[in-house]
Design an enzyme around this catalytic site. Structure first.
Site, short mmCIF file in Angstrom:
data_model
loop_
_atom_site.label_atom_id
_atom_site.label_comp_id
_atom_site.label_asym_id
_atom_site.label_seq_id
_atom_site.Cartn_x
_atom_site.Cartn_y
_atom_site.Cartn_z
CG HIS A 202 46.97 49.47 39.38
ND1 HIS A 202 47.40 50.68 38.90
CD2 HIS A 202 45.63 49.44 39.18
CE1 HIS A 202 46.35 51.35 38.40
NE2 HIS A 202 45.27 50.62 38.57
CB CYS A 326 41.93 59.70 33.50
SG CYS A 326 42.30 58.38 34.62
C1 LIG Z 1 43.14 54.42 39.83
C2 LIG Z 1 41.82 54.82 40.41
C3 LIG Z 1 40.65 54.12 40.09
C4 LIG Z 1 40.62 53.00 39.08
O1 LIG Z 1 41.17 51.82 39.55
P1 LIG Z 1 41.57 50.66 38.49
O2 LIG Z 1 42.00 49.52 39.34
O3 LIG Z 1 42.66 51.23 37.66
O4 LIG Z 1 40.32 50.36 37.70
C5 LIG Z 1 39.47 54.52 40.67
N1 LIG Z 1 39.43 55.54 41.54
C6 LIG Z 1 40.55 56.23 41.89
C7 LIG Z 1 40.44 57.33 42.89
C8 LIG Z 1 41.77 55.89 41.32
O5 LIG Z 1 42.85 56.61 41.65
#
Ligand SMILES: *Cc1c(COP(=O)(O)O)cnc(C)c1O
Length: 388
Positions: A202, A326
């Site tokens: 995503h 977050c």
């Molecule tokens: C968004 C993100 C994640 C988490 O990925 P998900 O697919 O949402 O679990 C981990 N590390 C970084 C650097 C991100 O930007």
């Protein structure tokens, strides 16, 4: 008015071609890829195709180095836990102070429950990794180094290929959370010593709930999820075939649009940054100006509350974020900006290929008044809310 979306480091819009590629797997291509019949074989071939599309995007040598997971968070967890299991005599982890919570929360948990020692390498005020501290933490006690390729809040890029070489010298595995880098920066993993890499659908115009973990051939891998034999015994559970097909197409499109990302998107980002800095006094760009993602602008504002700008922009249909999704809303300062000792509130604008010049113009048009309004509310005396 059409909404302006400038929060692409939180998530991206699914590309229409990605959605099209997913739909057959909800309809006639619904079979289980592990099934022996022809319907299953056809879906299994689609999974293999998606694996090759990802292989091409990250420059992996072999397609079986790629395992599909539920996303970046699972990939990060699987990498670290596998490394600890593979080397029971090594009980230390080296990471950075500015990793995503997917790494930092797991590390804190391991410290508490498993007597693992965690080295969190600090960064300087530009967000650059402290290389002396990194070298000092590397010993034969280290099971795995996990350092992100690019930071989600500031876009600062770490020299992961070089960091991996240094980790190898003490026999440690090297993992990188490349969720923000994949699709934005050209990659050729086969020419590096990086052992494991996490990515997420995503963040590159693919669907949510799908991601992948690259594991270099020869690395001793222990699966996180136990069960059936899917994904070469590395990730049990019936495959998320629509997600996998979508991620494969997203990877192919990312490769196609890579030049656009590093030229047009970057110039839009630079125009946004330059425009804000020029129009509004007391602003500056946060993060290393030389090593930064082409799509990310993290701008600090003197004498405003960090949540105020995104809130007022949101009311007129412009989406951006304060720090990272977050942590915003929690009233706690971002751990990334704290590690950089940034004294002021910061706003993150993160762009993507679906942004236009009109989007940037709209933001530039409204920003001076918004910042002026917030500054008149808060004044500039003591008690003015700023990052600690
Ligand atoms: C968004 C993100 C994640 C988490 O990925 P998900 O697919 O949402 O679990 C981990 N590390 C970084 C650097 C991100 O930007």
């Amino acid at each position: 008015m059409k909404p302006v979306y400038l929060d692409n480091n939180a998530t991206t819009r699914v590309d229409p071609a990605v959605l099209q590629a997913m739909l057959p797997f909800f309809r006639d291509q619904f079979a289980n890829p592990s099934s022996a019949h022809a319907l299953g074989a056809s879906v299994s071939a689609a999974v293999r195709n998606a694996r090759r599309q990802l292989q091409a995007l990250i420059g992996a040598e072999f397609d079986d180095e790629i395992t599909f997971t539920s996303g970046g968070t699972e990939s990060d967890n699987a990498a670290l836990l596998s490394a600890l299991e593979a080397a029971p005599n090594r009980t230390e982890i080296v990471t950075s102070a500015v990793e995503h919570p997917a790494v930092l929360t797991l590390c804190a948990h391991l410290e508490k429950t498993r007597r693992v020692k965690v080295h969190r390498i600090p960064v300087d005020c530009l967000g650059r990794l402290d290389l002396d501290a990194y070298m000092a933490a590397l010993t034969p006690r280290v099971a795995i180094v996990s350092i992100m390729w690019a930071n989600n809040e500031t876009g600062v890029i770490f020299p992961v290929a070089r960091l991996a070489e240094l980790a190898k010298e003490v026999g440690a595995l090297f993992h990188t959370d490349a969720v923000q880098a994949v699709g934005k920066l050209p990659m050729d993993l086969k020419s590096t010593l990086i052992d494991m890499l996490s990515l997420s659908g995503h963040k590159l115009h693919g669907p949510k709930g799908i991601g992948a973990l690259f594991v270099k051939r020869g690395v001793n891998f222990h699966s996180l999820i136990k069960g059936g034999h899917q994904e070469h015994n590395r990730r049990a559970g019936t495959e998320n075939t629509p997600g996998i097909a979508g991620l494969g197409t997203a990877a192919e499109l990312a490769l196609k649009f890579m030049d656009d990302e590093t030229t047009r998107v970057k110039s839009l980002r630079d125009r946004l940054e330059g425009g804000i800095l020029q129009r509004i006094p007391g602003t500056c760009v946060t993060g290393d100006p030389l090593q930064r993602l082409p799509n990310t602008a993290n701008i600090s504002f003197e004498h405003v509350d960090s949540d105020g700008i995104p809130l007022l922009l949101s009311r007129i249909g412009i989406a951006c974020s304060s720090g990272s999704a977050c942590t915003s809303g929690s009233l706690e300062p971002s751990h990334v900006l704290s590690a950089m000792k940034t004294p002021h509130a910061a706003v993150r604008f993160s762009l993507a290929r679906d942004n236009s010049e009109e989007d940037i113009d709209r933001v530039l048009e409204v920003m001076p008044a918004i910042v002026g309004k917030l500054r008149s509310f808060f004044g500039s005396g003591p008690g003015n809310p700023v990052y600690a």
